[in-house]
Design an enzyme around this catalytic site. Structure first.
Site, PDB file in Angstrom:
ATOM      1  N   HIS A  98       2.333   3.033  -0.545  1.00 36.28           N
ATOM      2  CA  HIS A  98       3.635   3.965   0.457  1.00 36.28           C
ATOM      3  C   HIS A  98       3.410   5.558  -0.065  1.00 36.28           C
ATOM      4  O   HIS A  98       3.062   5.981  -0.818  1.00 36.28           O
ATOM      5  CB  HIS A  98       5.195   4.228   0.125  1.00 36.28           C
ATOM      6  CG  HIS A  98       5.254   2.177  -0.155  1.00 36.28           C
ATOM      7  ND1 HIS A  98       5.498   1.760  -1.229  1.00 36.28           N
ATOM      8  CD2 HIS A  98       6.025   1.891   1.045  1.00 36.28           C
ATOM      9  CE1 HIS A  98       5.802   0.638  -0.859  1.00 36.28           C
ATOM     10  NE2 HIS A  98       6.193   0.922  -0.116  1.00 36.28           N
ATOM     11  N   ASP A 101       4.672   7.565  -2.783  1.00 38.04           N
ATOM     12  CA  ASP A 101       4.252   6.937  -3.759  1.00 38.04           C
ATOM     13  C   ASP A 101       3.536   7.885  -4.581  1.00 38.04           C
ATOM     14  O   ASP A 101       3.596   7.974  -6.284  1.00 38.04           O
ATOM     15  CB  ASP A 101       3.937   5.189  -4.130  1.00 38.04           C
ATOM     16  CG  ASP A 101       4.800   4.172  -3.782  1.00 38.04           C
ATOM     17  OD1 ASP A 101       5.802   4.973  -3.657  1.00 38.04           O
ATOM     18  OD2 ASP A 101       4.255   3.177  -3.249  1.00 38.04           O
TER      19      ASP A 101
HETATM   20  C1  XLS Z   1      10.391  -4.000  -0.680  1.00 33.94           C
HETATM   21  C2  XLS Z   1       9.171  -3.868  -0.458  1.00 33.94           C
HETATM   22  C3  XLS Z   1       8.767  -3.362  -0.434  1.00 33.94           C
HETATM   23  C4  XLS Z   1       6.886  -3.786   1.071  1.00 33.94           C
HETATM   24  C5  XLS Z   1       6.369  -2.152   1.013  1.00 33.94           C
HETATM   25  O1  XLS Z   1      11.544  -5.542  -0.662  1.00 33.94           O
HETATM   26  O2  XLS Z   1       9.096  -5.473  -0.504  1.00 33.94           O
HETATM   27  O3  XLS Z   1       8.054  -2.890  -1.717  1.00 33.94           O
HETATM   28  O4  XLS Z   1       6.326  -4.253   0.194  1.00 33.94           O
HETATM   29  O5  XLS Z   1       7.565  -1.568   1.348  1.00 33.94           O
END
Ligand code: XLS
Ligand code: NI
Ligand code: NI
Length: 436
Positions: A98, A101
């Site tokens: 993301h 991140d």
């Molecule tokens: C959260 C989600 C997130 C997605 C990406 O529960 O799994 O990590 O994979 O935003």
């Protein structure tokens, strides 16, 4: 600087006792016509691996991460280095992230976008140096307080615009870094109570937002696959992208099908009251199986625990669906999984990835064997044989209606059924897992 005191994790075979070796994942071993690594397309999740600290609602972070003493862009770069080092040690070819991140938000939106560009340069270099590729990227539109009422489904149009600016930048970065997919997980796209919610407008706006993303991708020439990641709850009580069936009906209503496939996460499937295989299978028969977030929940807990996947039944049946789908590319298996709060040492990351990778490699081997022998296919074909002849064939071919069927039924009203043999099939599955 090197963070992990391990050179590389190698395949040593099922007999090995070395905790730093693969027992099943042998990346170049050919299975069903291609190397394991091409079936599995493993990816590292940046957020759980490099950004998470091990906090829970009752306590602060526990993870011992040498890079955490840094901050700002220096921290961002060291995290990236550590991540690429880890992927090289494990032989992982892809990663996912993301926007937030890789680098924290700046003092204002412009500064945030500039930081992202700087990190995109840095990541581009690391990709070139290592050959590691970007499986997918996404924008975090759920953590910051501005998203308290939603992102594209917020009641506040300024938030909708802010999200557009973020996704615009991330699509540009996706293009530049060669992302093979772009994910939307609607963390705050849902609601708590209808007493304050215009659900119809929120859903219309979500569709508008996704259409704008598709249009912008076309405008800049980003050709990666768009993915939606369904999840039924957490953080909001009612998530708009509850499960695959819900997302499919949403996409079809707004004429967005054709542009989006699914990113199926095991733990989200189980939160929706489905098995992981159910979600993958639903995608497969609707031709929207895009990618996988490989993790698992805890059956005792009702939230997204995002554990490393170690359940051999799930990995076998997941790879069975992937093989029947003709593969998962351009998607892959992203370990959207985090080490437990008590597994706070740096080397726990290595053990965890080995656990997940070996589990899916073994799952692939079992699934391949099951398919070669046509174990379930043969049983299922026989079970539905009444639709290949006589009246069943007429039904399938659309040759009969209620008049003809009623006439037929009156003459054939002594129904004879056969056992579904569930326990027998479960034993056969067990035997394949033991012996494959
Ligand atoms: C959260 C989600 C997130 C997605 C990406 O529960 O799994 O990590 O994979 O935003
Ligand atoms: Ni996920
Ligand atoms: Ni999740």
């Amino acid at each position: 600087m090197s963070y992990f005191n391990v050179e590389s994790v190698k395949y040593e075979g099922a007999g090995s006792n070395n905790p730093l070796a693969f027992k099943y994942y042998n990346k170049d071993q050919v299975v069903a016509g291609k190397p394991m690594k091409e079936h599995l397309r493993f990816a590292m999740s940046y957020w759980h691996t490099l950004a998470a600290e091990g906090a829970d609602p009752f306590g602060v972070g526990t993870y011992e991460r040498p890079w955490n003493k840094l901050d700002g862009i220096e921290l961002a770069k060291e995290k990236a280095k550590a991540g690429f080092e880890l992927m090289q040690i494990l032989g992982i070819d892809y990663y996912c992230f993301h926007d937030v991140d890789v680098v924290a938000e700046g003092a204002n939106l412009q500064e945030t976008l500039n930081n992202l560009d700087e990190m995109a340069d840095y990541l581009e270099n690391l990709q070139k140096e290592t050959g590691i590729k970007l499986l997918w990227t996404t924008s975090n539109m759920f953590s910051h307080p501005r998203f308290v009422h939603g992102a594209a489904t917020s009641c506040n149009a300024d938030v909708f615009a802010f999200c557009a600016a973020k996704v615009k930048k991330m699509l540009e970065i996706a293009k530049r870094l060669g992302a093979e997919n772009y994910v939307f997980w609607g963390g705050r796209e849902g609601y708590e109570t209808l007493l304050n919610t215009n659900m119809e407008l929120e859903l219309d706006n979500l569709a508008r937002f996704l259409k704008m993303a598709v249009d912008y991708a076309q405008e800049i020439g980003f050709t990666g696959q768009f993915l939606i990641e369904p999840k039924p709850k957490e953080p909001t009580k009612h998530q708009y992208d509850f499960d695959t069936a819900t997302v499919l009906s949403f996409l079809r209503k707004y004429n967005l099908d054709g542009y989006f496939k699914m990113n199926i996460e095991a733990n989200h499937a189980t939160l929706a009251g489905h098995t992981f295989q159910h979600e993958l299978h639903t995608c497969r028969i609707n031709k929207v199986l895009g990618s996988i977030d490989a993790n698992q929940g805890d059956m005792m807990l009702g939230w997204d625990t995002d554990q490393f996947p170690t359940n051999i039944y799930d990995s076998t049946l997941a790879m069975y669906e992937v093989l029947k789908n003709g593969g998962i590319a351009p998607g892959g298996l992203n370990f959207d999984a985090k080490v437990r709060r008590g597994s706070f040492q740096l080397d726990d990351l290595i053990y965890s990835y080995i656990a997940g990778m070996d589990n899916f490699a073994k799952g692939l081997l079992v699934a391949d064997k099951l398919l070669q022998d046509g174990v379930f296919e043969n049983f299922i074909d026989t079970r539905y044989r009444s639709f290949t002849e006589g009246i069943g064939k007429d039904i399938v071919e659309g040759k009969v209606g209620f008049n003809e069927l009623a006439e037929y039924a009156l003459k054939n009203d002594e129904i004879i059924n056969e056992s579904g043999r569930q326990e027998l099939l479960e034993t056969i599955l067990n035997n394949y897992i033991y012996n494959a």
